[in-house]
Design a protein around this motif. Structure first.
Motif, PDB file in Angstrom:
ATOM      1  N   SER A 104       0.705   4.091 -10.217  1.00 16.18           N
ATOM      2  CA  SER A 104       2.003   3.924  -9.560  1.00 16.18           C
ATOM      3  C   SER A 104       1.826   3.004  -8.360  1.00 16.18           C
ATOM      4  CB  SER A 104       2.570   5.284  -9.107  1.00 16.18           C
ATOM      5  OG  SER A 104       1.670   5.941  -8.232  1.00 16.18           O
ATOM      6  N   PRO A 105       2.903   2.386  -7.893  1.00 15.02           N
ATOM      7  CA  PRO A 105       2.802   1.505  -6.724  1.00 15.02           C
ATOM      8  C   PRO A 105       2.600   2.291  -5.429  1.00 15.02           C
ATOM      9  CG  PRO A 105       5.072   1.672  -7.485  1.00 15.02           C
ATOM     10  CD  PRO A 105       4.235   2.380  -8.499  1.00 15.02           C
ATOM     11  N   HIS A 106       2.061   1.590  -4.428  1.00 12.62           N
ATOM     12  CA  HIS A 106       1.847   2.202  -3.110  1.00 12.62           C
ATOM     13  C   HIS A 106       2.585   1.344  -2.070  1.00 12.62           C
ATOM     14  CE1 HIS A 106       0.101   4.671  -0.091  1.00 12.62           C
ATOM     15  NE2 HIS A 106      -0.891   3.855   0.255  1.00 12.62           N
ATOM     16  N   THR A 107       2.005   1.104  -0.928  1.00  8.83           N
ATOM     17  CA  THR A 107       2.724   0.427   0.160  1.00  8.83           C
ATOM     18  C   THR A 107       2.879  -1.073  -0.066  1.00  8.83           C
ATOM     19  OG1 THR A 107       0.631   0.306   1.372  1.00  8.83           O
ATOM     20  CG2 THR A 107       2.101   2.135   1.892  1.00  8.83           C
ATOM     21  N   ASP A 108       1.811  -1.739  -0.513  1.00  5.86           N
ATOM     22  CA  ASP A 108       1.839  -3.205  -0.627  1.00  5.86           C
ATOM     23  C   ASP A 108       2.759  -3.696  -1.720  1.00  5.86           C
ATOM     24  OD1 ASP A 108       0.005  -3.782   1.451  1.00  5.86           O
ATOM     25  OD2 ASP A 108      -1.667  -3.237   0.136  1.00  5.86           O
ATOM     26  N   GLU A 109       3.182  -2.808  -2.596  1.00  4.09           N
ATOM     27  CA  GLU A 109       4.037  -3.201  -3.715  1.00  4.09           C
ATOM     28  C   GLU A 109       5.523  -3.233  -3.348  1.00  4.09           C
ATOM     29  OE1 GLU A 109       0.314  -2.847  -4.667  1.00  4.09           O
ATOM     30  OE2 GLU A 109       1.279  -0.937  -4.191  1.00  4.09           O
ATOM     31  N   ALA A 149       0.140  -4.154  -8.097  1.00  6.10           N
ATOM     32  CA  ALA A 149      -1.182  -4.674  -7.716  1.00  6.10           C
ATOM     33  C   ALA A 149      -1.097  -5.769  -6.675  1.00  6.10           C
ATOM     34  CB  ALA A 149      -1.942  -5.148  -8.943  1.00  6.10           C
ATOM     35  N   GLN A 150      -0.512  -5.463  -5.560  1.00  5.88           N
ATOM     36  CA  GLN A 150      -0.536  -6.357  -4.419  1.00  5.88           C
ATOM     37  C   GLN A 150      -1.680  -5.909  -3.488  1.00  5.88           C
ATOM     38  OE1 GLN A 150       2.207  -8.931  -4.315  1.00  5.88           O
ATOM     39  NE2 GLN A 150       1.977  -8.141  -6.375  1.00  5.88           N
ATOM     40  N   GLY A 151      -1.861  -6.561  -2.369  1.00  9.74           N
ATOM     41  CA  GLY A 151      -2.864  -6.151  -1.391  1.00  9.74           C
ATOM     42  C   GLY A 151      -4.271  -6.157  -1.963  1.00  9.74           C
ATOM     43  N   THR A 152      -5.079  -5.188  -1.517  1.00  8.58           N
ATOM     44  CA  THR A 152      -6.481  -5.112  -1.943  1.00  8.58           C
ATOM     45  C   THR A 152      -6.613  -4.965  -3.451  1.00  8.58           C
ATOM     46  OG1 THR A 152      -7.129  -4.128   0.173  1.00  8.58           O
ATOM     47  CG2 THR A 152      -8.628  -3.820  -1.665  1.00  8.58           C
ATOM     48  N   THR A 153      -5.744  -4.186  -4.056  1.00 16.65           N
ATOM     49  CA  THR A 153      -5.795  -4.012  -5.515  1.00 16.65           C
ATOM     50  C   THR A 153      -5.628  -5.347  -6.225  1.00 16.65           C
ATOM     51  OG1 THR A 153      -4.984  -1.734  -5.407  1.00 16.65           O
ATOM     52  CG2 THR A 153      -4.682  -2.894  -7.486  1.00 16.65           C
ATOM     53  N   PRO A 176       6.732   3.982 -12.165  1.00 15.94           N
ATOM     54  CA  PRO A 176       6.952   2.776 -11.362  1.00 15.94           C
ATOM     55  C   PRO A 176       7.475   3.033  -9.958  1.00 15.94           C
ATOM     56  CG  PRO A 176       8.788   3.085 -12.840  1.00 15.94           C
ATOM     57  CD  PRO A 176       7.834   4.215 -13.112  1.00 15.94           C
ATOM     58  N   PHE A 177       7.404   4.281  -9.493  1.00 15.68           N
ATOM     59  CA  PHE A 177       7.893   4.636  -8.166  1.00 15.68           C
ATOM     60  C   PHE A 177       6.738   4.895  -7.207  1.00 15.68           C
ATOM     61  CE2 PHE A 177      11.204   6.283 -11.113  1.00 15.68           C
ATOM     62  CZ  PHE A 177      12.253   5.487 -10.701  1.00 15.68           C
ATOM     63  N   GLN A 178       7.039   4.863  -5.912  1.00 15.51           N
ATOM     64  CA  GLN A 178       6.021   5.125  -4.888  1.00 15.51           C
ATOM     65  C   GLN A 178       5.828   6.637  -4.741  1.00 15.51           C
ATOM     66  OE1 GLN A 178       6.434   4.968  -0.477  1.00 15.51           O
ATOM     67  NE2 GLN A 178       5.442   2.979  -0.689  1.00 15.51           N
ATOM     68  N   THR A 179       4.924   7.172  -5.532  1.00 15.60           N
ATOM     69  CA  THR A 179       4.706   8.623  -5.540  1.00 15.60           C
ATOM     70  C   THR A 179       3.916   9.099  -4.333  1.00 15.60           C
ATOM     71  OG1 THR A 179       2.758   8.358  -6.949  1.00 15.60           O
ATOM     72  CG2 THR A 179       4.866   8.751  -8.046  1.00 15.60           C
ATOM     73  N   SER A 180       3.308   8.199  -3.587  1.00 17.69           N
ATOM     74  CA  SER A 180       2.607   8.587  -2.359  1.00 17.69           C
ATOM     75  C   SER A 180       3.571   8.923  -1.227  1.00 17.69           C
ATOM     76  CB  SER A 180       1.684   7.455  -1.902  1.00 17.69           C
ATOM     77  OG  SER A 180       2.445   6.302  -1.551  1.00 17.69           O
ATOM     78  N   ASN A 207       5.352   6.319   7.175  1.00 23.25           N
ATOM     79  CA  ASN A 207       4.793   5.193   7.917  1.00 23.25           C
ATOM     80  C   ASN A 207       3.366   4.896   7.481  1.00 23.25           C
ATOM     81  OD1 ASN A 207       5.010   3.090   9.795  1.00 23.25           O
ATOM     82  ND2 ASN A 207       4.126   4.326  11.440  1.00 23.25           N
ATOM     83  N   GLY A 208       3.125   5.033   6.184  1.00 18.00           N
ATOM     84  CA  GLY A 208       1.836   4.660   5.613  1.00 18.00           C
ATOM     85  C   GLY A 208       0.844   5.783   5.413  1.00 18.00           C
TER      86      GLY A 208
END
Length: 257
Positions: free
Chosen positions: A104-109, A120-124, A161-165, A171-172
């Motif tokens: 699933s996406p996280h913050t950078d997505e 898969a944005q950022g470090t990923t 496809p949702f930000q499950t975190s 705020n991260g």
């Protein structure tokens, strides 16, 4: 012993309860109090993540990221740009394709306004770009997969496809156990397993699946693919966020089928 709290997840007209630490709930509440625009996604008094957080306009779309020549010498795509890719939406008419599955996406997505970007944005994303050819060469050494002389498309797919975190609301701040519970809440709804199955089985000429989900959720996807897909080979590997450990014992690559 740390006190536990109940957090309600409102999704798909249903409400599900998950357990979180008092510390996580306090972080969530404090973050929303400091940023009142988040109240459309979270009810502080009811300790409830509202359905708007999981609305269709918050889905990060699956994407075609690269293509690669059969000799595994060159990635073709927007190399070196990790923020906003020049993505095309996945269609079902590719000649040959490889799917990389992330949970699933996280913050950078998402952008700063919680608008979806791409997987898969950022470090990923950086690690996929840096190490993907090495990973595919390792697979090539273990199988006869790369015998056909055609290029391959690289698709990146999030089963959920949702930000499950819930990191946009905190705020991260991330709690892996909370992420896993929210992810399973959505994944085990009939709707998303069906959607994922349709995606995988409706794509033409998917020749290889790489399950690169985080460790705690990897088996959920592998078992589902084994029971609901005829695609072979299927590999499991470490999440791309740790692909920098590619040549160490901490990197895992296992053929499942």
């Amino acid at each position: 012993m740390e006190q536990k709290e109940i957090l309600t997840i409102q999704y798909n007209k249903n409400e599900n309860k998950i357990i979180c630490s008092n510390e996580f709930l306090s972080t969530l509440n404090d973050s929303v109090k400091k940023n009142l625009k988040l109240l459309k996604y979270y009810n502080i008094n009811q300790k409830k993540i509202l359905a708007a957080f999981f609305a269709s306009n918050k889905e990060v779309p699956n994407t075609l990221r690269y293509s690669v020549d059969n000799n595994l010498q060159t990635l073709i795509g927007n190399i070196g740009t990790i923020g906003f890719y020049n993505e095309s939406l996945i269609s079902n008419n590719f000649e040959r394709s490889i799917i990389i599955i992330l949970e699933s996406p996280h913050t950078d997505e998402y952008d700063s306004n919680f608008i979806p970007i791409a997987p898969a944005q950022g470090t990923t994303g950086i690690n996929i770009e840096t190490y993907l050819l090495k990973l595919l060469k390792l697979i090539k050494n273990q199988s006869d997969f790369f015998t056909q002389q055609t290029s391959l498309n690289i698709l990146i797919v999030n089963p959920v496809p949702f930000q499950t975190s819930l990191a946009y609301l905190t705020n991260g701040t991330k709690d892996d156990d909370v992420r896993d519970q929210v992810w399973r809440t959505i994944w085990h709804s009939e709707n998303y397993q069906r959607k994922f199955s349709e995606k995988v089985n409706n794509f033409n000429n998917i020749d290889l699946i790489i399950n690169a989900c985080t460790t705690n959720l990897k088996s959920e996807i592998t078992n589902f693919l084994i029971n609901n897909s005829n695609i072979s080979p299927i590999y499991e590997c470490s999440h791309p966020s740790s692909w920098h450990s590619f040549h160490t014992k901490n990197f895992n690559l296992i053929r499942i089928r």
